[in-house]
Design a protein around this motif. Structure first.
Motif, PDB file in Angstrom:
ATOM      1  N   GLU A  17       0.833  -1.213   0.000  1.00  0.00           N
ATOM      2  CA  GLU A  17       0.000   0.000   0.000  1.00  0.00           C
ATOM      3  C   GLU A  17       0.863   1.255   0.000  1.00  0.00           C
ATOM      4  O   GLU A  17       0.585   2.229  -0.714  1.00  0.00           O
ATOM      5  CB  GLU A  17      -0.912  -0.005   1.230  1.00  0.00           C
ATOM      6  CG  GLU A  17      -1.819   1.206   1.325  1.00  0.00           C
ATOM      7  CD  GLU A  17      -2.700   1.173   2.561  1.00  0.00           C
ATOM      8  OE1 GLU A  17      -3.361   2.196   2.834  1.00  0.00           O
ATOM      9  OE2 GLU A  17      -2.721   0.137   3.251  1.00  0.00           O
ATOM     10  N   LYS A  21       1.623   4.356  -3.083  1.00  0.00           N
ATOM     11  CA  LYS A  21       1.621   5.804  -2.826  1.00  0.00           C
ATOM     12  C   LYS A  21       2.958   6.428  -3.205  1.00  0.00           C
ATOM     13  O   LYS A  21       3.014   7.522  -3.771  1.00  0.00           O
ATOM     14  CB  LYS A  21       1.306   6.066  -1.356  1.00  0.00           C
ATOM     15  CG  LYS A  21      -0.112   5.690  -0.946  1.00  0.00           C
ATOM     16  CD  LYS A  21      -0.339   5.917   0.539  1.00  0.00           C
ATOM     17  CE  LYS A  21      -1.749   5.526   0.946  1.00  0.00           C
ATOM     18  NZ  LYS A  21      -1.977   5.709   2.405  1.00  0.00           N
ATOM     19  N   THR A  41       2.926  -2.962 -11.897  1.00  0.00           N
ATOM     20  CA  THR A  41       2.585  -3.573 -10.610  1.00  0.00           C
ATOM     21  C   THR A  41       3.105  -5.006 -10.580  1.00  0.00           C
ATOM     22  O   THR A  41       2.860  -5.783 -11.509  1.00  0.00           O
ATOM     23  CB  THR A  41       1.066  -3.576 -10.388  1.00  0.00           C
ATOM     24  OG1 THR A  41       0.596  -2.228 -10.316  1.00  0.00           O
ATOM     25  CG2 THR A  41       0.706  -4.304  -9.090  1.00  0.00           C
ATOM     26  N   SER A  43       2.809  -8.250  -8.239  1.00  0.00           N
ATOM     27  CA  SER A  43       2.127  -8.911  -7.128  1.00  0.00           C
ATOM     28  C   SER A  43       2.439 -10.396  -7.179  1.00  0.00           C
ATOM     29  O   SER A  43       3.054 -10.879  -8.136  1.00  0.00           O
ATOM     30  CB  SER A  43       0.616  -8.684  -7.209  1.00  0.00           C
ATOM     31  OG  SER A  43       0.057  -9.399  -8.294  1.00  0.00           O
TER      32      SER A  43
END
Length: 334
Positions: A17, A21, A41, A43
């Protein structure tokens, strides 16, 4: 031609998270006329890019490329903004080394080493004017007898923390021996923390965090220090991320001699650990002795607008966009 930047964020831990940001802020500050920026991203389930229209493109992991509208996109540089695994512990760095893609962070060995607080302390122990708190490092097979070992070796109070991981997750300040066993369990059970626990004697003093980076000219640049004052027992996860619990003073109120000494220590740390790009070092200034005590080093420090490094960049007179560009240009040097 614009430099094509893979801005890599996400990760496999609870710090994802914060990584999102940080990456959003870096993206907002970089010069869009100079850099073509592709947020990526990573993951546990997939590696992907989402364009402005919301269309997802998967990363080809053979060469870290994208196919967008039948057009192959390859990158000139990877700007890694993943806090924790796999962007801060050397895994992505090793992958990028294998495919030949430059990146903005420390290399695989340094990244892996500095995620291990105990090993890092051992390497830095003899740097001039830098002190390390007395400590015990416990491994998984020490769990049953660890409390007795700590009590025999160290004086209360203790800091108990996972030997890997970040954002102060799993950390406890122990004031009484009865609190030690639960604190050890908390640290051992924290996610993605290496099954090792570091216990240190508590150092009473002022807490600071300070950044350093190498620019494209090869020069080490030490940023102004930030002093951390928190209403919490120590600078834990809540103190870091809940507004109002911490006062951060940048630049810190240090004497000229203390500033010079801290700058010299940071440069020695950076060189000793073979760092690249930007890193942030956290340390205590012990009240009685005026000694600097090493806490830890962060090789992918937070980059939200309120994070220490952006504060320090602004205090130094630089713009954040120029700072991030300097990191990219330094990483592109042969």
């Amino acid at each position: 031609m614009k430099t094509k930047v893979a801005l890599i964020t996400g990760g496999y831990t609870g710090e994802a998270e914060v990584s999102f940001k940080s990456a959003a802020f870096v993206h907002s500050q970089l010069d869009q006329e100079r850099y073509a920026i592709y947020p990526i991203t990573i993951s546990a389930d997939a590696w992907f890019h989402v364009n402005d229209a919301g269309i997802k493109s998967l990363v080809n992991r053979e060469n870290f490329s994208l196919t967008i509208d039948d057009h192959l996109v390859t990158f000139d540089i990877a700007f890694i903004i993943i806090h924790g695994t796999p962007g801060e512990d050397g895994r992505l760095q090793g992958y990028f080394d294998m495919i030949g893609l430059p990146y903005t962070s420390c290399n695989a060995l340094t990244s892996a080493l500095t995620m291990n607080k105990g090993y890092t302390k051992a390497i830095l122990a003899d740097i001039a004017d830098l002190f390390v708190a007395k400590s015990v490092l416990l491994f998984a097979n020490d769990r049953a007898t660890g409390a007795d070992r700590v009590a025999a070796a160290l004086k209360l109070p203790y800091f108990v923390k996972p030997n890997a991981g970040g954002s102060s997750i799993g950390m406890t300040k122990v004031k009484e021996l009865a609190e030690l066993a639960p604190a050890l369990d908390k640290a051992f059970d924290a996610e993605n923390t290496g099954s090792q626990v570091l216990i240190e004697e508590f150092v009473t003093g002022r807490e600071f965090s300070q950044g350093i980076f190498r620019n494209a000219a090869g020069e080490l640049v030490v940023l102004p220090a930030t002093e951390v004052k928190t209403t919490r027992e120590f600078f834990d996860f809540e103190a870091k991320y809940i507004p109002g619990l911490t006062e951060e003073i940048t630049p810190a109120d240090l004497t000229a001699e203390q500033q010079e000494r801290a700058s010299r220590i940071l440069q020695d740390i950076y060189v000793r650990l073979n760092c690249r790009g930007m890193v942030r070092v956290d340390f205590f200034l012990e009240q009685e002795s005026d000694r600097f005590y090493f806490i830890e080093i962060n090789t992918i420090p937070g980059q939200t607008p309120q994070s220490f490094i952006p504060q320090q960049v602004r205090a130094s007179g630089m713009k954040e966009g120029d700072f991030y560009a300097a990191l990219i240009e330094a990483a592109l040097q042969p």
